[in-house]
Design a protein around this motif. Structure first.
Motif, PDB file in Angstrom:
ATOM      1  N   LEU A  86       0.351   1.275  10.771  1.00  0.00           N
ATOM      2  CA  LEU A  86      -0.497   1.575  10.569  1.00  0.00           C
ATOM      3  C   LEU A  86      -1.878   0.401  11.929  1.00  0.00           C
ATOM      4  CD1 LEU A  86      -0.585   0.751   6.830  1.00  0.00           C
ATOM      5  CD2 LEU A  86      -2.225   2.503   7.865  1.00  0.00           C
ATOM      6  N   TYR A 117      -0.160   3.489  -2.975  1.00  0.00           N
ATOM      7  CA  TYR A 117       0.532   3.206  -2.264  1.00  0.00           C
ATOM      8  C   TYR A 117       0.095   3.186  -0.501  1.00  0.00           C
ATOM      9  CZ  TYR A 117       4.228   4.470   1.343  1.00  0.00           C
ATOM     10  OH  TYR A 117       4.532   4.605   2.121  1.00  0.00           O
ATOM     11  N   THR A 118      -1.105   3.138  -0.392  1.00  0.00           N
ATOM     12  CA  THR A 118      -1.654   2.495   1.013  1.00  0.00           C
ATOM     13  C   THR A 118      -2.176   1.232   0.754  1.00  0.00           C
ATOM     14  OG1 THR A 118      -2.803   4.762   0.983  1.00  0.00           O
ATOM     15  CG2 THR A 118      -3.400   2.799   2.427  1.00  0.00           C
ATOM     16  N   GLN A 119      -2.488   1.181  -0.548  1.00  0.00           N
ATOM     17  CA  GLN A 119      -2.793  -0.644  -0.984  1.00  0.00           C
ATOM     18  C   GLN A 119      -1.967  -1.728  -0.751  1.00  0.00           C
ATOM     19  OE1 GLN A 119      -4.597  -0.079  -4.360  1.00  0.00           O
ATOM     20  NE2 GLN A 119      -6.500   0.291  -4.244  1.00  0.00           N
ATOM     21  N   HIS A 157      -5.578   4.508  -3.029  1.00  0.00           N
ATOM     22  CA  HIS A 157      -4.821   4.660  -3.332  1.00  0.00           C
ATOM     23  C   HIS A 157      -3.306   4.036  -3.386  1.00  0.00           C
ATOM     24  CE1 HIS A 157       0.068   6.785  -4.765  1.00  0.00           C
ATOM     25  NE2 HIS A 157      -1.452   8.190  -4.976  1.00  0.00           N
ATOM     26  N   PRO A 199      -8.392   0.810   0.757  1.00  0.00           N
ATOM     27  CA  PRO A 199      -7.854   1.484   0.157  1.00  0.00           C
ATOM     28  C   PRO A 199      -7.753   2.843  -0.447  1.00  0.00           C
ATOM     29  CG  PRO A 199      -7.265  -0.215   0.464  1.00  0.00           C
ATOM     30  CD  PRO A 199      -7.398  -0.822   1.328  1.00  0.00           C
ATOM     31  N   VAL A 204     -10.126   3.634   5.410  1.00  0.00           N
ATOM     32  CA  VAL A 204      -8.383   3.792   4.505  1.00  0.00           C
ATOM     33  C   VAL A 204      -7.991   2.535   5.122  1.00  0.00           C
ATOM     34  CG1 VAL A 204      -6.601   4.765   4.882  1.00  0.00           C
ATOM     35  CG2 VAL A 204      -8.379   6.305   4.298  1.00  0.00           C
ATOM     36  N   GLU A 233      -3.760   9.971   0.071  1.00  0.00           N
ATOM     37  CA  GLU A 233      -4.968   9.469   0.124  1.00  0.00           C
ATOM     38  C   GLU A 233      -4.843  10.457   1.926  1.00  0.00           C
ATOM     39  OE1 GLU A 233      -5.574   5.124  -0.083  1.00  0.00           O
ATOM     40  OE2 GLU A 233      -7.449   5.107   1.119  1.00  0.00           O
ATOM     41  N   GLN A 234      -6.146  10.453   2.241  1.00  0.00           N
ATOM     42  CA  GLN A 234      -7.055  10.727   3.369  1.00  0.00           C
ATOM     43  C   GLN A 234      -8.123  10.052   3.537  1.00  0.00           C
ATOM     44  OE1 GLN A 234      -8.042  14.942   6.125  1.00  0.00           O
ATOM     45  NE2 GLN A 234      -6.441  14.952   4.518  1.00  0.00           N
ATOM     46  N   VAL A 272      -1.990   9.780   4.347  1.00  0.00           N
ATOM     47  CA  VAL A 272      -0.757   8.633   4.515  1.00  0.00           C
ATOM     48  C   VAL A 272      -0.164  10.034   3.584  1.00  0.00           C
ATOM     49  CG1 VAL A 272      -0.230   6.488   3.018  1.00  0.00           C
ATOM     50  CG2 VAL A 272      -2.801   6.650   4.235  1.00  0.00           C
ATOM     51  N   TYR A 326       3.189  10.188   1.069  1.00  0.00           N
ATOM     52  CA  TYR A 326       4.453  10.205   0.614  1.00  0.00           C
ATOM     53  C   TYR A 326       5.267  11.097  -0.259  1.00  0.00           C
ATOM     54  CZ  TYR A 326       7.255   6.658  -2.660  1.00  0.00           C
ATOM     55  OH  TYR A 326       7.772   6.052  -3.447  1.00  0.00           O
ATOM     56  N   GLY A 372      -8.554  11.055  -2.246  1.00  0.00           N
ATOM     57  CA  GLY A 372      -7.307   9.854  -2.883  1.00  0.00           C
ATOM     58  C   GLY A 372      -6.622  11.183  -3.706  1.00  0.00           C
TER      59      GLY A 372
END
Lengths: 331, 348
Positions: free
Chosen positions: A220, A255-257, A253, A251, A247, A240-241, A232, A234, A319
């Motif tokens: 990242l 997952y992004t977090q 989502h 963030p 982002v 997420e975009q 992002v 998964y 997201g």
């Protein structure tokens, strides 16, 4: 119209163990001069997505009929997935679209000089003579910062160092003046000092050639330094975009977090390293409902029952999460 | 563990350690490659000691020399864990066997390091059997279960084969295998480099808790400086076979002295998209170790090079408590505002 529009891309592979879903309903677009970062861990489907753009996936790949990949070229839009013969595909493979791979040693033929490989693809894709192609190739090698380019032109890949090979790869990919460059982990195999050089080089070249770039990486921080927008992925899903600042700083989502929390931060050595618990499930055992529900700290009943749809959190920032969408009033 | 110099005992002490390889093949006929040259290094017992540098800097070879896995050309390595005191150049066969038990290696690639034909139990048990450390199958099983639990492996999984596991789980199996002989010195060579970030943090936390729980000393070899910054308490920086700087981690990251360390730190990409690097990027690449430049090995890429650097190789000297640097100009550079600004740029 965007340079590239991907709509509802769904891609499965037929394997001995059954049909597995590699990419599930993914949509995104890229404008000229824009760098889109595609992030995700191994098995997230980011490389398969990139290969789909050039129709490079193997024969057992099954595209959903609703999938669309539209490339806007000078002669009008091209529907990549409708191209069948290798001859038709020449438009996208190495012509309008070029690709840079992770391992530059594996991308060059070992027994053919770098120069011959550069000239060959130029003559194939562009209407020029071998002599013009030679001049242009040497020029490109100089542009990417390879000194003594005329001598280097006649050398083999093994005579180049890792960083130089990746530069030569970039020179070769850009020599046909593609509209879209797909860079699949182009700096992952490189040392951090060489990575910094290659990132700078790519930034300069985007400006100069005004092409669109898809930059695939699991790092990242590299995305933060290169991309305008981030997507992002998964387990084959786009979770997420949005614009890179949104982002990374905010963030939406889990997952992004989680990814951001797991990164060791150089400016805060006291911050604990928090892993995303568990492992990415095998594509044969895709969870029902939200694909991230096996590792998510914020799981609720609905996450295992239905698939969250993509919601808009703020301008261009989207997201797919039930929980944060409710919290933040995403629509 | 303690950070003061006085009460720290070194588990590894290298003096003038050199490892040279003779290249026989092809064009390089009988050329000597100085992979490690004149390294003086002390690894405090109980520390998480980071070793960083670009590919070709010799960090892996140095780690292997500490494990007596490559022949030592010159100099000495002393190993002292409180129970035994070994001089690694002349170990008797029996001592070497004992040393193998005390010093272990965790590999980089958890996919290549595990035999696909052995169950997880057999993989972890193999060192015990080879070294003859247990006398019965029951004893072996018990030890395997004990160490597997410490490495947070599911005991149900011991009967399975490695292909059933993800990268993170495989790396936990590799760690259990390395720890099963109850060693006290571990060389971890790029042990998280092949893992995804989401998993990497988990393995790093595991290594750290194992260090605390079992009183281990780690030599952590890595090219990833942000990982090293988080897990290691000491760091040594290598360039072309030489140590160029060693310091406690925080000091190294806050006040690097060697121009190479500064360049390495400033090349780490920032997670802040608005970060504008004003740092001077390192030009060129690491020279070939078969043909190293004279003088300071870094002078071909150093922005602060002067004539002296081209002819005279700087020695590692104390620049502060536990902070050693090998640079002719570190004193003036520490005072030079431009050079200082460059080193501060990491998180500006």
């Amino acid at each position: 119209m965007s340079l590239l529009t991907v709509d509802n891309l769904t891609l499965q592979f037929d394997t001995d163990e059954g049909r597995i879903t590699a990419v599930d309903d993914v949509s995104f677009s890229i404008n000229p001069g824009e760098v889109l970062g595609l992030v995700g861990e191994s098995g997230s489907g980011k490389s398969v997505t990139a290969k789909a753009l050039m129709h490079l996936n193997p024969g057992n790949a099954v595209y959903d009929p609703g999938s669309k990949i539209i490339l806007d070229l000078d002669d009008g839009p091209v529907d990549v997935l409708s191209l069948k013969s290798n001859r038709d595909l020449k438009v996208v493979r190495g012509g309008a679209v070029s690709m840079i791979f992770q391992e530059p040693m594996a991308s060059f033929a070992p027994a053919i000089t770098i120069g011959d490989q550069m000239v060959e693809q130029l003559v194939l894709h562009k209407d020029i003579t071998e002599k013009e192609a030679t001049t242009h190739s040497i020029d490109m090698l100089e542009r990417v910062g390879i000194s003594d380019a005329e001598k280097r032109f006649n050398q083999y890949a093994f005579e180049f160092s890792g960083g130089m090979r990746q530069r030569a790869m970039i020179a070769m990919a850009l020599s046909t003046k593609p509209k879209l460059l797909i860079a699949d982990e182009p700096t992952t195999a490189l040392d951090v000092t060489i990575q910094a050089q290659v990132i700078d080089l790519m930034k300069d070249l985007v400006k100069e050639f005004n092409m669109g770039i898809i930059f695939i990486t699991h790092d990242l921080a590299v995305i933060a330094q290169t991309a305008n927008r981030v997507a992002v992925m998964y387990l084959g899903k786009m979770v997420e975009q949005g614009p890179v600042r949104d982002v990374i700083r905010d963030p939406v989502h889990p997952y992004t977090q989680g990814l951001l929390n797991a990164i060791p931060k150089i400016d805060d050595l006291d911050a604990p390293l928090t892993p995303v618990p568990g492992d990415i499930p095998s594509p044969l055992e895709r969870p029902a409902g939200c694909v991230f529900n096996t590792r998510c700290a914020r799981i609720e009943d609905r996450c295992t029952q239905s698939v969250p749809t993509i919601k808009t959190y703020s301008k261009d920032h989207i997201g797919a999460c039930f929980v944060t969408a409710d919290e933040r009033g995403a629509t | 563990m303690s950070d003061t110099a006085s009460d720290v005992k070194s588990i590894i002490s290298a003096r003038d350690l050199s490892v040279h390889f003779t290249l026989r093949a092809g064009w390089f006929a009988n050329q000597s490659l100085k992979a490690v040259e004149a390294v003086d290094l002390d690894i405090p017992k109980g520390s998480f000691f980071g070793l960083v540098g670009e590919s070709g800097s010799g960090k892996t070879t140095l780690g292997r020399a500490f494990l007596k896995a490559v022949p030592i050309t010159r100099g000495s390595v002393q190993f002292a864990d409180g129970e035994v005191d070994y001089n690694l150049q002349d170990l008797s066969k029996a001592d070497l066997k004992d040393y193998r038990k005390r010093a272990q290696l965790i590999f980089q690639d958890p996919y290549a390091a595990l035999s696909p034909r052995m169950t997880v139990r057999d993989i972890i048990a193999e060192p015990l059997e080879v070294m003859g450390l247990t006398s019965s199958r029951e004893e072996t099983d018990e030890r395997v279960r004990e160490i597997a639990a410490k490495c947070r492996l599911n005991l149900e999984h011991l009967r399975r084969f490695p292909h059933a596991f993800s990268g993170g789980q495989r790396q936990r199996i590799s760690i259990a295998r390395a720890l099963v002989s109850n060693p006290d010195f571990i060389v971890a060579d790029e042990s998280v480099a092949a893992l995804d970030v989401s998993i990497q943090a988990d393995i790093l936390n595991l290594l750290k808790s194992l260090r605390d729980e079992l009183g281990l000393t780690f030599l952590f070899i890595s090219h990833d400086l942000s990982v090293v910054a988080h897990i290691c308490d000491h760091v040594a920086v290598m360039y072309l076979g030489r140590l160029v700087e060693t310091a406690p981690t925080r000091e190294l990251f806050a006040a690097p002295r060697h121009p190479y360390t500064k360049a390495l730190l400033s090349a780490i990409p920032s997670l802040d998209p608005d970060h504008v690097s004003t740092a001077q990027k390192l030009e060129g690449e690491i020279p070939s170790p078969t043909n190293p430049p004279p003088g300071c090995k870094f002078h071909t890429r150093c922005p602060f090079v002067i004539d002296r650097c081209r002819v005279e190789e700087p020695a590692l000297e104390h620049s502060g408590l536990e902070h050693d640097v090998a640079c002719h100009r570190w004193r003036e550079l520490a005072e030079d505002p431009i050079a200082r600004a460059m080193s501060r740029d990491v998180d500006a």
